[in-house]
Design a protein around this motif. Structure first.
Motif, PDB file in Angstrom:
ATOM      1  N   UNK A  34      35.596  49.670  36.514  1.00  0.00           N
ATOM      2  CA  UNK A  34      35.399  48.825  37.691  1.00  0.00           C
ATOM      3  C   UNK A  34      36.447  49.211  38.726  1.00  0.00           C
ATOM      4  N   UNK A  35      36.005  49.638  39.895  1.00  0.00           N
ATOM      5  CA  UNK A  35      36.899  50.063  40.964  1.00  0.00           C
ATOM      6  C   UNK A  35      36.859  49.035  42.084  1.00  0.00           C
ATOM      7  N   UNK A  36      38.035  48.712  42.627  1.00  0.00           N
ATOM      8  CA  UNK A  36      38.085  47.731  43.706  1.00  0.00           C
ATOM      9  C   UNK A  36      39.300  47.987  44.585  1.00  0.00           C
ATOM     10  N   UNK A  37      39.505  47.126  45.574  1.00  0.00           N
ATOM     11  CA  UNK A  37      40.542  47.359  46.569  1.00  0.00           C
ATOM     12  C   UNK A  37      41.804  46.569  46.306  1.00  0.00           C
ATOM     13  N   UNK A  38      42.118  45.647  47.207  1.00  0.00           N
ATOM     14  CA  UNK A  38      43.409  44.989  47.160  1.00  0.00           C
ATOM     15  C   UNK A  38      43.536  43.832  46.201  1.00  0.00           C
ATOM     16  N   UNK A  39      42.478  43.404  45.573  1.00  0.00           N
ATOM     17  CA  UNK A  39      42.587  42.343  44.584  1.00  0.00           C
ATOM     18  C   UNK A  39      41.991  41.019  44.987  1.00  0.00           C
ATOM     19  N   UNK A  40      41.380  40.930  46.167  1.00  0.00           N
ATOM     20  CA  UNK A  40      40.784  39.653  46.576  1.00  0.00           C
ATOM     21  C   UNK A  40      39.655  39.244  45.634  1.00  0.00           C
ATOM     22  N   UNK A  46      35.072  36.701  42.052  1.00  0.00           N
ATOM     23  CA  UNK A  46      34.075  37.748  41.849  1.00  0.00           C
ATOM     24  C   UNK A  46      34.383  38.556  40.585  1.00  0.00           C
ATOM     25  N   UNK A  47      35.650  38.879  40.376  1.00  0.00           N
ATOM     26  CA  UNK A  47      36.020  39.688  39.218  1.00  0.00           C
ATOM     27  C   UNK A  47      35.655  38.978  37.911  1.00  0.00           C
ATOM     28  N   UNK A  48      35.904  37.687  37.856  1.00  0.00           N
ATOM     29  CA  UNK A  48      35.570  36.930  36.648  1.00  0.00           C
ATOM     30  C   UNK A  48      34.064  36.958  36.384  1.00  0.00           C
ATOM     31  N   UNK A  49      33.269  36.853  37.446  1.00  0.00           N
ATOM     32  CA  UNK A  49      31.810  36.925  37.284  1.00  0.00           C
ATOM     33  C   UNK A  49      31.390  38.296  36.776  1.00  0.00           C
ATOM     34  N   UNK A  50      32.018  39.328  37.308  1.00  0.00           N
ATOM     35  CA  UNK A  50      31.696  40.689  36.882  1.00  0.00           C
ATOM     36  C   UNK A  50      32.006  40.870  35.395  1.00  0.00           C
ATOM     37  N   UNK A  51      33.173  40.446  34.986  1.00  0.00           N
ATOM     38  CA  UNK A  51      33.583  40.634  33.594  1.00  0.00           C
ATOM     39  C   UNK A  51      32.688  39.836  32.643  1.00  0.00           C
ATOM     40  N   UNK A  52      32.280  38.652  33.063  1.00  0.00           N
ATOM     41  CA  UNK A  52      31.374  37.859  32.230  1.00  0.00           C
ATOM     42  C   UNK A  52      30.033  38.563  32.070  1.00  0.00           C
ATOM     43  N   UNK A  53      29.542  39.149  33.149  1.00  0.00           N
ATOM     44  CA  UNK A  53      28.248  39.826  33.100  1.00  0.00           C
ATOM     45  C   UNK A  53      28.300  41.118  32.293  1.00  0.00           C
ATOM     46  N   UNK A  54      29.494  41.719  32.204  1.00  0.00           N
ATOM     47  CA  UNK A  54      29.647  42.981  31.472  1.00  0.00           C
ATOM     48  C   UNK A  54      30.113  42.763  30.034  1.00  0.00           C
ATOM     49  N   UNK A  88      30.239  55.172  33.187  1.00  0.00           N
ATOM     50  CA  UNK A  88      29.554  54.396  34.229  1.00  0.00           C
ATOM     51  C   UNK A  88      30.612  53.789  35.142  1.00  0.00           C
ATOM     52  N   UNK A  89      30.372  53.858  36.445  1.00  0.00           N
ATOM     53  CA  UNK A  89      31.300  53.318  37.436  1.00  0.00           C
ATOM     54  C   UNK A  89      30.666  52.112  38.125  1.00  0.00           C
ATOM     55  N   UNK A  90      31.503  51.142  38.474  1.00  0.00           N
ATOM     56  CA  UNK A  90      31.038  49.978  39.225  1.00  0.00           C
ATOM     57  C   UNK A  90      32.003  49.723  40.370  1.00  0.00           C
ATOM     58  N   UNK A  91      31.522  49.898  41.587  1.00  0.00           N
ATOM     59  CA  UNK A  91      32.313  49.639  42.786  1.00  0.00           C
ATOM     60  C   UNK A  91      32.134  48.184  43.189  1.00  0.00           C
ATOM     61  N   UNK A  92      33.245  47.464  43.342  1.00  0.00           N
ATOM     62  CA  UNK A  92      33.191  46.070  43.771  1.00  0.00           C
ATOM     63  C   UNK A  92      34.036  45.946  45.035  1.00  0.00           C
ATOM     64  N   UNK A  93      33.368  45.848  46.187  1.00  0.00           N
ATOM     65  CA  UNK A  93      34.101  45.783  47.444  1.00  0.00           C
ATOM     66  C   UNK A  93      33.225  46.192  48.602  1.00  0.00           C
ATOM     67  N   UNK A  94      33.879  46.719  49.646  1.00  0.00           N
ATOM     68  CA  UNK A  94      33.166  47.169  50.828  1.00  0.00           C
ATOM     69  C   UNK A  94      32.916  48.664  50.802  1.00  0.00           C
ATOM     70  N   UNK A  95      32.639  49.207  51.988  1.00  0.00           N
ATOM     71  CA  UNK A  95      32.263  50.603  52.076  1.00  0.00           C
ATOM     72  C   UNK A  95      33.328  51.559  51.589  1.00  0.00           C
ATOM     73  N   UNK A 175      25.163  37.407  49.834  1.00  0.00           N
ATOM     74  CA  UNK A 175      25.826  37.017  51.085  1.00  0.00           C
ATOM     75  C   UNK A 175      26.918  35.970  50.902  1.00  0.00           C
ATOM     76  N   UNK A 176      26.800  35.123  49.888  1.00  0.00           N
ATOM     77  CA  UNK A 176      27.804  34.087  49.671  1.00  0.00           C
ATOM     78  C   UNK A 176      29.171  34.680  49.335  1.00  0.00           C
ATOM     79  N   UNK A 177      29.195  35.909  48.838  1.00  0.00           N
ATOM     80  CA  UNK A 177      30.460  36.548  48.488  1.00  0.00           C
ATOM     81  C   UNK A 177      31.211  37.054  49.723  1.00  0.00           C
ATOM     82  N   UNK A 178      30.620  36.903  50.892  1.00  0.00           N
ATOM     83  CA  UNK A 178      31.291  37.326  52.133  1.00  0.00           C
ATOM     84  C   UNK A 178      31.911  36.154  52.883  1.00  0.00           C
ATOM     85  N   UNK A 179      31.785  34.936  52.373  1.00  0.00           N
ATOM     86  CA  UNK A 179      32.254  33.755  53.103  1.00  0.00           C
ATOM     87  C   UNK A 179      33.761  33.783  53.361  1.00  0.00           C
TER      88      UNK A 179
END
Length: 385
Positions: A34-40, A46-54, A88-95, A175-179
Motif C-alpha cells: 500500500x503506497x500513500x503520501x503524508x499520512x492523512x 481511510x487506512x483502517x478501511x483499507x486494511x480491514x478490506x485486505x 500487487x500494488x495499491x495506491x491510496x491518495x491523489x495523482x 467522493x465522501x473521502x474528499x471532504x
C-alpha cells in the motif's frame, strides 16, 4: 475527425463505501504494497478501511510519496517490492501517489536502470505489476489512464512516461473521502482538471463535435461546481461531480480523434521541477499567456470557447477572445489559484533558467502544430510575470 485507437481497461468503483469492495478486486492470495503520501489517510480513517478490506492478505506499507513524486523516493519502494516479493500494488491518495505507483509497477521487474523508463517515455516497458487505486484527491485523472510524471530531484528533471501496461486494474472513487481536503487542494484539483480539458479541446477544429461537446460539458461543470466545493466542502453531490469530471478529463475519451496541445504542461513541469510549485499553480500561470501568444493559431477554437463556455457573442473577434482568456484567468483566481509568476516570488529573472531546462529536455517544438519554440515559450513566460 482524426484516426484514433481507444483503449481503457480500468474498472471504476464509484460511490460511498466502495473501499469495502477491495476484497472483491484484489486477489485473495496477493502480497500487497500500500503506497500513500503524508499520512492523512491514517487520521481520516481511510487506512483502517483499507486494511480491514485486505484482511487475510500479506500487506506492507510505503508512506511518504511527495506531491511531485520523486525517482529517489520511489526507488526505495521498488527495493521493498523486490525484497518482500510483493506482487500487487495499491495506491491510496491523489495523482502523485498514483503516478508514483505506476512507476514502481513498471520498475519492479525492469531489467536495467529504471531511469531508462523515463528517458524513453515508457517505450521500453515489457511488464508491470498489477495495481489498483483509491482516489482521495480528484485532479489529475491518473486513476483511469496510463500516464505518469516523475521528478528526479538530483537532475531537477520532471519527466513523463506512458504504457498500456500501467493502466490501473481498478480505481475506487468515493467522493465522501474528499471532504477533509484543504481548500488549496480543492482549488488545485479543479484547475488541474480544467487545464487537462483545455489541452485536448482548445487546439484547432477537425469536425469532432462529439469530443467538443463532451469537453465543453466538463468545463461548464467545473465552472459551476468548483466554487460550490469551496463554499460547502461536504456537499456530496458537488464533490461527486468534480471527482468524475477530473477522471473523464484525462481518461482518453475527449482526446480521441482530435489534436492535442500539452505545451502548457511541458512549460509548467519545468516550473515545478525548478521551484517546487504545485502542478496546478504552474498551469494557472502558463495557460493564459499560452492562449494569448498563440491566439492566431487557435483563433477558431478560441471563438468557439468564448461563445459556448462564457456566452461571449458581442464585439470583435479579438475582443471576444481576450475576454474569454480573462474570464478563464479570473476563474482560476476564484478557485484560489494565483496566475502570475510574481504571486510565487518569481519573475523575469527566472525565465532564462526555465528556457534552459526546456532546451535540455528537448522541449523546443511543443504544441499541436509543433510551433511552440523557445522564443514562443519566452513570450508566454514574459506575459505571465
Amino acid at each position: 475527425m482524426l484516426n484514433f485507437d481507444f483503449y481503457n481497461p480500468t474498472q471504476i468503483l464509484f460511490g460511498k463505501g466502495r473501499i469495502a469492495d477491495l476484497n472483491k478486486v484484489v486477489p485473495a492470495d496477493a502480497r500487497v504494497l500500500v503506497l500513500y503520501g503524508g499520512g492523512s489517510i491514517k487520521s481520516n480513517g481511510v487506512f483502517a478501511e483499507v486494511m480491514a478490506a485486505l484482511a487475510g492478505r500479506t500487506v506492507k506499507e510505503f508512506p511518504g510519496i511527495e506531491p511531485n513524486p520523486s525517482y529517489e523516493t520511489l526507488m526505495r519502494a521498488v527495493e521493498i517490492v523486490r525484497e518482500e516479493k510483493l506482487d500487487f500494488l495499491l495506491a491510496v491518495g491523489g495523482g502523485s501517489v498514483i503516478d508514483g505507483t505506476k512507476f514502481v509497477a513498471a520498475a519492479a521487474n525492469f531489467e536495467g536502470e529504471p531511469w531508462a523508463i523515463l528517458e524513453t517515455r515508457g517505450r521500453n516497458i515489457k511488464q508491470a505489476l498489477p495495481f489498483g487505486t483509491i482516489l482521495t484527491l480528484p485532479a489529475t485523472g491518473s486513476e483511469m489512464n496510463n500516464g505518469s510524471v516523475i521528478t528526479r530531484k538530483s537532475l531537477k528533471a520532471k519527466m513523463a512516461f506512458s504504457s498500456q501496461l500501467v493502466f490501473p486494474k481498478f480505481s475506487i472513487l468515493d467522493p465522501a473521502k474528499t471532504f477533509t481536503l484543504p481548500v488549496r487542494q480543492i482549488g488545485n484539483g479543479v484547475v488541474d482538471a480544467y487545464a487537462h480539458i483545455m489541452e485536448q479541446y482548445l487546439t484547432y477544429p477537425v469536425n469532432a463535435p462529439v469530443q467538443d461537446r463532451f469537453a465543453e460539458g466538463l468545463l461548464l461543470t467545473l465552472i459551476e461546481e468548483g466554487p460550490k466545493a469551496l463554499a460547502n466542502p461536504e456537499d456530496y453531490d458537488v464533490r461527486a461531480n468534480i471527482m468524475w469530471c477530473a477522471t473523464l478529463a484525462l481518461n482518453g475519451l475527449i482526446g480521441a480523434g482530435v489534436p492535442q496541445d500539452w505545451a502548457t504542461h511541458m512549460v509548467g513541469h519545468e516550473l515545478t521541477a525548478l521551484y517546487g510549485l504545485d502542478h496546478a499553480q504552474t498551469l494557472a500561470i502558463v495557460l493564459p499567456g499560452m492562449l494569448r501568444v498563440r491566439k492566431e493559431s487557435k483563433r477558431a477554437k478560441l471563438l468557439q470557447y468564448a461563445e459556448r463556455i462564457w456566452n461571449i457573442t458581442a464585439g470583435t473577434e479579438d475582443a471576444r477572445i481576450d475576454e474569454a482568456i480573462k474570464r478563464t484567468q479570473d476563474f482560476f483566481e476564484q478557485m484560489g489559484v494565483k496566475t502570475r509568476l510574481s504571486d510565487y516570488k518569481l519573475g523575469s529573472g527566472n525565465i532564462d533558467e526555465v528556457l534552459q531546462q526546456l532546451e535540455s529536455h528537448r522541449m523546443v517544438a511543443l504544441g499541436e502544430q509543433r510551433d511552440v519554440t523557445l522564443d514562443v515559450s519566452r513570450k508566454v513566460l514574459e506575459l505571465s510575470v
